[in-house]
Motif scaffolding. Structure first.
Motif, PDB file in Angstrom:
ATOM      1  N   THR A  26       0.848  -1.198   0.000  1.00 17.67           N
ATOM      2  CA  THR A  26       0.000   0.000   0.000  1.00 17.67           C
ATOM      3  C   THR A  26       0.880   1.243   0.000  1.00 17.67           C
ATOM      4  O   THR A  26       1.748   1.395   0.852  1.00 17.67           O
ATOM      5  CB  THR A  26      -0.913   0.015   1.237  1.00 17.67           C
ATOM      6  N   SER A  27       0.653   2.132  -0.956  1.00 18.36           N
ATOM      7  CA  SER A  27       1.465   3.348  -1.053  1.00 18.36           C
ATOM      8  C   SER A  27       0.700   4.566  -0.534  1.00 18.36           C
ATOM      9  O   SER A  27      -0.523   4.528  -0.386  1.00 18.36           O
ATOM     10  CB  SER A  27       1.868   3.591  -2.501  1.00 18.36           C
ATOM     11  N   PHE A  28       1.433   5.623  -0.278  1.00 17.92           N
ATOM     12  CA  PHE A  28       0.824   6.908   0.088  1.00 17.92           C
ATOM     13  C   PHE A  28      -0.259   7.274  -0.927  1.00 17.92           C
ATOM     14  O   PHE A  28      -1.340   7.678  -0.557  1.00 17.92           O
ATOM     15  CB  PHE A  28       1.892   8.016   0.078  1.00 17.92           C
ATOM     16  N   ALA A  29       0.078   7.133  -2.187  1.00 18.54           N
ATOM     17  CA  ALA A  29      -0.841   7.516  -3.256  1.00 18.54           C
ATOM     18  C   ALA A  29      -2.132   6.708  -3.176  1.00 18.54           C
ATOM     19  O   ALA A  29      -3.225   7.245  -3.414  1.00 18.54           O
ATOM     20  CB  ALA A  29      -0.169   7.320  -4.610  1.00 18.54           C
ATOM     21  N   ASP A  30      -2.019   5.433  -2.846  1.00 19.56           N
ATOM     22  CA  ASP A  30      -3.205   4.576  -2.734  1.00 19.56           C
ATOM     23  C   ASP A  30      -4.173   5.117  -1.685  1.00 19.56           C
ATOM     24  O   ASP A  30      -5.375   5.244  -1.939  1.00 19.56           O
ATOM     25  CB  ASP A  30      -2.793   3.148  -2.347  1.00 19.56           C
ATOM     26  N   ALA A  32      -4.215   8.151  -0.311  1.00 22.28           N
ATOM     27  CA  ALA A  32      -4.672   9.495  -0.670  1.00 22.28           C
ATOM     28  C   ALA A  32      -5.790   9.422  -1.703  1.00 22.28           C
ATOM     29  O   ALA A  32      -6.752  10.188  -1.646  1.00 22.28           O
ATOM     30  CB  ALA A  32      -3.502  10.322  -1.206  1.00 22.28           C
ATOM     31  N   ALA A  33      -5.671   8.484  -2.632  1.00 20.03           N
ATOM     32  CA  ALA A  33      -6.681   8.356  -3.689  1.00 20.03           C
ATOM     33  C   ALA A  33      -8.026   7.933  -3.107  1.00 20.03           C
ATOM     34  O   ALA A  33      -9.076   8.431  -3.531  1.00 20.03           O
ATOM     35  CB  ALA A  33      -6.217   7.341  -4.732  1.00 20.03           C
ATOM     36  N   SER A  38      -4.753  15.161  -1.959  1.00 23.44           N
ATOM     37  CA  SER A  38      -3.492  15.258  -2.687  1.00 23.44           C
ATOM     38  C   SER A  38      -2.390  14.692  -1.803  1.00 23.44           C
ATOM     39  O   SER A  38      -2.502  14.678  -0.585  1.00 23.44           O
ATOM     40  CB  SER A  38      -3.186  16.708  -3.029  1.00 23.44           C
ATOM     41  N   ARG A  39      -1.324  14.212  -2.461  1.00 20.62           N
ATOM     42  CA  ARG A  39      -0.239  13.618  -1.679  1.00 20.62           C
ATOM     43  C   ARG A  39       0.390  14.638  -0.743  1.00 20.62           C
ATOM     44  O   ARG A  39       0.872  14.325   0.329  1.00 20.62           O
ATOM     45  CB  ARG A  39       0.826  13.056  -2.625  1.00 20.62           C
ATOM     46  N   PHE A  42      -1.671  15.064   2.275  1.00 27.40           N
ATOM     47  CA  PHE A  42      -1.487  13.859   3.059  1.00 27.40           C
ATOM     48  C   PHE A  42      -0.328  14.028   4.035  1.00 27.40           C
ATOM     49  O   PHE A  42      -0.404  13.646   5.202  1.00 27.40           O
ATOM     50  CB  PHE A  42      -1.202  12.704   2.107  1.00 27.40           C
ATOM     51  N   TYR A  43       0.731  14.615   3.523  1.00 28.84           N
ATOM     52  CA  TYR A  43       1.954  14.767   4.311  1.00 28.84           C
ATOM     53  C   TYR A  43       1.733  15.658   5.528  1.00 28.84           C
ATOM     54  O   TYR A  43       2.433  15.532   6.536  1.00 28.84           O
ATOM     55  CB  TYR A  43       3.062  15.342   3.432  1.00 28.84           C
ATOM     56  N   LYS A  49       5.340   6.791   6.769  1.00 29.53           N
ATOM     57  CA  LYS A  49       4.463   5.633   6.652  1.00 29.53           C
ATOM     58  C   LYS A  49       4.342   4.902   7.999  1.00 29.53           C
ATOM     59  O   LYS A  49       3.272   4.401   8.339  1.00 29.53           O
ATOM     60  CB  LYS A  49       5.020   4.675   5.591  1.00 29.53           C
TER      61      LYS A  49
END
Lengths: 199, 199
Positions: A26-30, A32-33, A38-39, A42-43, A49
């Motif tokens: 699982t990625s940050f982008a996943d 966030a989507a 937006s990424r 998210f930060y 992580k």
DNA sequence: AAGTTTCTAGGACAATCGACCTAGGGAAGT
DNA sequence: ACTTCCCTAGGTCGATTGTCCTAGAAACTT
């Protein structure tokens, strides 16, 4: 929308994705989507992580504690409460056959990664372990309550693992029934009865 | 050094790394570093990661088949053969406490990734399942041989999962002993005895 | 209304991923 | 000696990873 709300949405999305796809996959982008962020935004809420993982574990701990407390507050007997635990395998059957047990699979993945939070994830097991131990003690098995709790925990882990591999509903039903029968056969420990205790 | 040798070295290195670190967390570079190859050379032997995974699963299948065949060819009884299976939990205790069961954890990871090879990995379980079923049939339990085999398989999976989470040697010993006792208590199926079969 | 804090968007970063290509070493066969 | 083919080395590709920064919108305070 408040920051607390967004934070909770992130945690719940991460919780689901960590379960369904795994932590590493699982990625940050996943995440966030799923939440629709937006990424960059998210930060703002989570810098690393590991920070999300920590929040997810904490969230699972409090959710689980809540569930166990609710069962404890219910009107049933200790045996009925243990049955509630066993029957998670039936209630969540579809998800378990697809992704396994949320606790077991996370602990396994973190163990392989030798991740710092692997012991925190294991606390989820400890929660169930201690609760089950309490129930068996209430059943009059103070002497071996922890062992019996571990036995039930072990069985549900085994059923979950094979359910994922074979996707066999009949197997799950059969083993759950077997666990119910095993539980019904458990009698109060004679050693712990007042009249047999050596004083 | 022959290509077949290099290929086998790659498979064995990948086998170990997939087990210890997980499939996704293991990179081409990791495997190449263990074998002592350049990444380019690596590509000559295996073009994709899925190709390595396939080879590793195949390798595990044949190794497992070999082990089961060796047990089958041994001098012991069916009950002793089943005990050999149960006692894998003791023999491989250290690795299981660190990384879990090689079969269960791989199946779980591939299930989460929804990987094409997830059913191939499950064949490793099928191998044990069928073998155990055979042993219980030889024990005179033809009627429910598969169910009994699945039960043992389920238990060993459960013990492995909790062994990884809690790293409790005493728990493993206790549950293995319990499995031994359970096995000893299994009697031949009365229905399948010649004198009770309706002809 | 002005100012301050809280939240959001999107881009940029180095690093690493799986995958691919090509040049060449070296043994075997002719 | 020379060609052929198996094997190896190292570089390169675009995509994606986690992490980070900055500019500005939104909300709240005064």
């Amino acid at each position: 929308m408040g920051a607390a709300t967004t934070r909770l949405q992130i945690i719940e999305a991460a919780d689901r994705l960590f379960y369904e796809k795994g932590f590493e996959a699982t990625s940050f982008a996943d995440i966030a989507a799923v939440v629709g962020l937006s990424r960059g935004n998210f930060y703002y809420h989570f810098r690393t992580k590991d920070e999300i993982l920590g929040a997810v574990i904490e969230h699972r701990l409090s959710k689980t504690k809540e569930m166990l407390d609710a069962w404890e507050a219910g009107a049933g007997t200790a045996a009925e409460r243990i049955r509630s635990f066993i029957h998670i395998l039936i209630v969540n059957q579809a998800k378990i056959m697809a992704y396994g047990c949320p606790v077991g699979t996370l602990c396994n993945e973190l163990a392989k990664l030798d991740h710092i939070a692997k012991n925190d994830a294991a606390k989820l097991f400890t929660l169930f372990r201690d609760w089950l131990s309490c129930q068996f003690a209430a059943l009059g098995r103070e002497t071996d309550a922890d062992g019996l709790g571990m036995h039930i925990l072990m069985r549900s882990q085994g059923v979950a693992a094979l359910a994922t591999a074979f996707r066999d509903e009949a197997f799950v039903r059969r083993e759950v029934e077997d666990m119910d029968q095993w539980l019904a056969a458990q009698q109060p420990d004679p050693i712990s009865r007042p009249n047999t205790v050596s004083v």
